[in-house]
Design a protein around this motif. Sequence first.
Motif, mmCIF file in Angstrom:
data_model
loop_
_atom_site.group_PDB
_atom_site.id
_atom_site.type_symbol
_atom_site.label_atom_id
_atom_site.label_comp_id
_atom_site.label_asym_id
_atom_site.label_seq_id
_atom_site.Cartn_x
_atom_site.Cartn_y
_atom_site.Cartn_z
ATOM 1 N N ALA A 194 32.827 42.722 43.511
ATOM 2 C CA ALA A 194 33.949 41.964 43.050
ATOM 3 C C ALA A 194 33.441 40.694 42.394
ATOM 4 C CB ALA A 194 34.831 41.576 44.224
ATOM 5 N N ALA A 195 34.279 40.165 41.471
ATOM 6 C CA ALA A 195 33.969 38.850 40.902
ATOM 7 C C ALA A 195 34.499 37.776 41.847
ATOM 8 C CB ALA A 195 34.643 38.720 39.544
ATOM 9 N N ARG A 196 33.636 36.834 42.191
ATOM 10 C CA ARG A 196 34.040 35.705 43.037
ATOM 11 C C ARG A 196 33.684 34.418 42.310
ATOM 12 N NH1 ARG A 196 34.747 37.781 48.331
ATOM 13 N NH2 ARG A 196 33.854 39.856 48.525
ATOM 14 N N LYS A 197 34.004 33.307 42.987
ATOM 15 C CA LYS A 197 33.774 32.004 42.368
ATOM 16 C C LYS A 197 32.309 31.829 41.934
ATOM 17 C CE LYS A 197 35.206 27.309 43.391
ATOM 18 N NZ LYS A 197 35.624 26.414 44.459
ATOM 19 N N ASP A 198 31.376 32.334 42.790
ATOM 20 C CA ASP A 198 29.964 32.064 42.524
ATOM 21 C C ASP A 198 29.287 33.095 41.607
ATOM 22 O OD1 ASP A 198 30.163 34.097 44.282
ATOM 23 O OD2 ASP A 198 28.781 33.292 45.781
ATOM 24 N N ASN A 199 29.995 34.165 41.214
ATOM 25 C CA ASN A 199 29.321 35.139 40.334
ATOM 26 C C ASN A 199 30.224 35.586 39.182
ATOM 27 O OD1 ASN A 199 31.171 36.895 41.363
ATOM 28 N ND2 ASN A 199 29.739 38.127 42.527
ATOM 29 N N THR A 200 31.265 34.807 38.931
ATOM 30 C CA THR A 200 32.298 35.223 37.968
ATOM 31 C C THR A 200 31.715 35.701 36.644
ATOM 32 O OG1 THR A 200 33.526 33.369 38.867
ATOM 33 C CG2 THR A 200 34.532 34.502 37.023
ATOM 34 N N GLU A 201 30.881 34.868 36.046
ATOM 35 C CA GLU A 201 30.399 35.189 34.713
ATOM 36 C C GLU A 201 29.587 36.477 34.672
ATOM 37 O OE1 GLU A 201 28.232 32.451 32.114
ATOM 38 O OE2 GLU A 201 29.806 31.032 32.678
ATOM 39 N N ALA A 202 28.672 36.600 35.636
ATOM 40 C CA ALA A 202 27.802 37.787 35.657
ATOM 41 C C ALA A 202 28.634 39.052 35.857
ATOM 42 C CB ALA A 202 26.773 37.637 36.774
ATOM 43 N N MET A 203 29.587 39.013 36.787
ATOM 44 C CA MET A 203 30.398 40.210 37.056
ATOM 45 C C MET A 203 31.274 40.552 35.849
ATOM 46 S SD MET A 203 29.760 41.611 39.934
ATOM 47 C CE MET A 203 29.148 41.358 41.592
ATOM 48 N N ALA A 204 31.833 39.529 35.224
ATOM 49 C CA ALA A 204 32.687 39.776 34.057
ATOM 50 C C ALA A 204 31.853 40.399 32.929
ATOM 51 C CB ALA A 204 33.332 38.479 33.589
ATOM 52 N N GLN A 205 30.622 39.948 32.803
ATOM 53 C CA GLN A 205 29.739 40.474 31.765
ATOM 54 C C GLN A 205 29.467 41.964 31.989
ATOM 55 O OE1 GLN A 205 29.021 38.832 29.076
ATOM 56 N NE2 GLN A 205 27.867 40.593 28.285
ATOM 57 N N ILE A 206 29.228 42.324 33.256
ATOM 58 C CA ILE A 206 28.963 43.747 33.566
ATOM 59 C C ILE A 206 30.207 44.585 33.249
ATOM 60 C CG2 ILE A 206 28.427 45.382 35.426
ATOM 61 C CD1 ILE A 206 26.996 43.031 36.850
ATOM 62 N N ALA A 207 31.367 44.087 33.699
ATOM 63 C CA ALA A 207 32.610 44.833 33.452
ATOM 64 C C ALA A 207 32.830 45.003 31.955
ATOM 65 C CB ALA A 207 33.791 44.102 34.095
ATOM 66 N N LYS A 208 32.515 43.975 31.203
ATOM 67 C CA LYS A 208 32.710 44.036 29.749
ATOM 68 C C LYS A 208 31.758 45.064 29.120
ATOM 69 C CE LYS A 208 33.194 41.087 25.766
ATOM 70 N NZ LYS A 208 33.042 39.765 25.217
ATOM 71 N N GLU A 209 30.486 44.984 29.516
ATOM 72 C CA GLU A 209 29.501 45.908 28.943
ATOM 73 C C GLU A 209 29.827 47.370 29.243
ATOM 74 O OE1 GLU A 209 25.809 42.913 29.509
ATOM 75 O OE2 GLU A 209 25.379 45.006 29.938
ATOM 76 N N LEU A 210 30.324 47.610 30.454
ATOM 77 C CA LEU A 210 30.562 49.000 30.867
ATOM 78 C C LEU A 210 32.013 49.441 30.665
ATOM 79 C CD1 LEU A 210 28.508 48.986 34.200
ATOM 80 C CD2 LEU A 210 27.780 49.796 31.955
ATOM 81 N N SER A 211 32.846 48.539 30.164
ATOM 82 C CA SER A 211 34.296 48.820 30.011
ATOM 83 C C SER A 211 34.897 49.299 31.322
ATOM 84 C CB SER A 211 34.544 49.894 28.955
ATOM 85 O OG SER A 211 34.111 49.448 27.733
ATOM 86 N N SER A 212 34.513 48.641 32.389
ATOM 87 C CA SER A 212 35.017 49.039 33.703
ATOM 88 C C SER A 212 36.043 48.032 34.214
ATOM 89 C CB SER A 212 33.868 49.080 34.715
ATOM 90 O OG SER A 212 33.226 50.311 34.669
ATOM 91 N N PRO A 213 37.014 48.502 35.005
ATOM 92 C CA PRO A 213 37.922 47.552 35.644
ATOM 93 C C PRO A 213 37.180 46.758 36.729
ATOM 94 C CG PRO A 213 38.375 49.794 36.370
ATOM 95 C CD PRO A 213 37.311 49.891 35.332
ATOM 96 N N LEU A 214 37.674 45.558 37.009
ATOM 97 C CA LEU A 214 36.951 44.659 37.910
ATOM 98 C C LEU A 214 37.900 44.057 38.948
ATOM 99 C CD1 LEU A 214 34.342 42.904 38.452
ATOM 100 C CD2 LEU A 214 35.224 41.305 36.737
ATOM 101 N N VAL A 215 37.452 44.020 40.196
ATOM 102 C CA VAL A 215 38.233 43.340 41.236
ATOM 103 C C VAL A 215 37.863 41.860 41.218
ATOM 104 C CG1 VAL A 215 38.739 43.158 43.710
ATOM 105 C CG2 VAL A 215 38.284 45.406 42.693
ATOM 106 N N VAL A 216 38.878 41.009 41.309
ATOM 107 C CA VAL A 216 38.659 39.567 41.381
ATOM 108 C C VAL A 216 39.067 39.143 42.782
ATOM 109 C CG1 VAL A 216 39.198 37.342 40.358
ATOM 110 C CG2 VAL A 216 39.319 39.413 38.975
ATOM 111 N N CYS A 217 38.155 38.461 43.460
ATOM 112 C CA CYS A 217 38.409 38.154 44.873
ATOM 113 C C CYS A 217 38.364 36.646 45.129
ATOM 114 C CB CYS A 217 37.342 38.861 45.705
ATOM 115 S SG CYS A 217 37.644 38.775 47.458
ATOM 116 N N ALA A 218 39.389 36.123 45.790
ATOM 117 C CA ALA A 218 39.407 34.702 46.170
ATOM 118 C C ALA A 218 40.313 34.549 47.382
ATOM 119 C CB ALA A 218 39.910 33.858 45.016
ATOM 120 N N ASP A 219 40.105 33.482 48.132
ATOM 121 C CA ASP A 219 40.874 33.307 49.363
ATOM 122 C C ASP A 219 42.274 32.763 49.137
ATOM 123 O OD1 ASP A 219 39.059 34.360 51.055
ATOM 124 O OD2 ASP A 219 37.958 32.479 51.310
ATOM 125 N N THR A 220 42.469 32.032 48.047
ATOM 126 C CA THR A 220 43.820 31.495 47.801
ATOM 127 C C THR A 220 44.339 32.014 46.463
ATOM 128 O OG1 THR A 220 43.078 29.574 46.570
ATOM 129 C CG2 THR A 220 43.160 29.343 48.979
#
Length: 444
Positions: A184-210
């Motif tokens: 999942a994309a979290r506060k500390d890895n947002t950019e890297a995870m978004a980049q992977i999702a973009k490259e692979l055209s995959s859906p991405l879970v975004v996770c945060a506590d609030t």
Amino acid sequence: MALSGLDIYKLLPKTNCKECGFPTCLAFAMQIAAKKVELAKCPHVSPEAKKTLESASQPPIRLVTIGAGEGRLQVGNETVMFRHEETFYHPTGIGFLIEDTLSAKEFSERINRINKLKFERVGQEIKVDLIALKCVSGKKDIFVEAVKRVLAQSQLNLMLISENPQILKEAASLAKERRPLLYAARKDNTEAMAQIAKELSSPLVVCADTLDELAELTQKITAQGVKDLILDSGAKNLAEKVNELTQIRRLALKNTYRPLGYPTIAITTSQEPNQEIMEAAAYIAKYAGIVILKAEEPWQVLPLLTLRQNIYTDPQKPLQVEPKAYEIGQVTDKSPVLVTTNFSLTYYTVEAEVEASRIGAYIISSYAEGLSVLTAWAAEKFTAETIAKDLNESGIKDKVSHREIIIPGYVAVLSAKLEEESGWKVKVGPKEASGIPSFLKSWK
Ligand code: SF4
């Protein structure tokens, strides 16, 4: 602010060319206002109008596709808070957690058990949707190997879980053709995870506590060009989680709040299996797009699939079976003929009891707009005339040599009129389907 149908109409070309599939621009505008179609269906909108209409034309909750091909899972694009207001469209995806640290034998057995979670209920196949593979080992080679094994052993959709972007990228690349959901994309890895999702055209879970943090992250990620997002508001107790799932749905639908206009995911936390099933059931009811759980015994999963089937059935269109004569078991020209309505639940209940009797029989499913026996009778949809008509049209006369029909006990009052209309002798059967086996034992 949401635009009205008339506001939208004013911005359309008003040529009524019908290329959008609607008879007039006004009809199309009304559908956009109701968020039932996308603006892209009209090829003639000017760029200026497009910009203005863009937010009004998007569905309040984005439709997100996980997987590819026939078995793909689509979640989101819901338009109402309560099923009775209209209907719910995209059934909650049900998935099962597998950890990459299981032994090869346990791993394989668990996938086999999950693959087999298919059932037939009221004439429909109900089945589970995905495998959620979690990198617990923290090791790339182990996780990649586990992905290979899932791909080889199962056609179910895939969700890949790793906190490490490098590991996730390598594993997801292997499964690219299956368009896995990345977690999942979290506060500390947002950019890297978004980049992977973009490259692979995959859906991405975004996770945060609030919810505020979640909204902030989705805006950052969409700015990177990734649009297919699923929201996870983190592990909470059941009440908090349902509360947040409800708030997300409400904000998306009632306030058209785009940063939270995505389907949601809920991962169960209960350790005790019965508790876990109840937890998952609550998430299916309100308002998870995907539920991930551990329990995978058929007796645990069937109630969830049944619940989902009930919730995601259009309340205005009851499940129906085709009105005709059904052969149950070994029939002969002397077999009994029963009649009931074409409401699936009623028909299959009667069918199950006839099967249990082990006496071959015919069941005439009479068209009653999918209503149950008493409701249909009260609404005059299951009458002597309709039964006589279906009896004639079913071709049953050519299949049996007798002329006796068994009607449900609750509509005994129809007997005389039905005999008059059909020319068949009417026998009044039991009121409840459970009485059918003993009733048929006396059939001569
Ligand atoms: Fe109007 Fe566009 Fe539909 Fe043509 S395609 S009828 S211009 S909305």
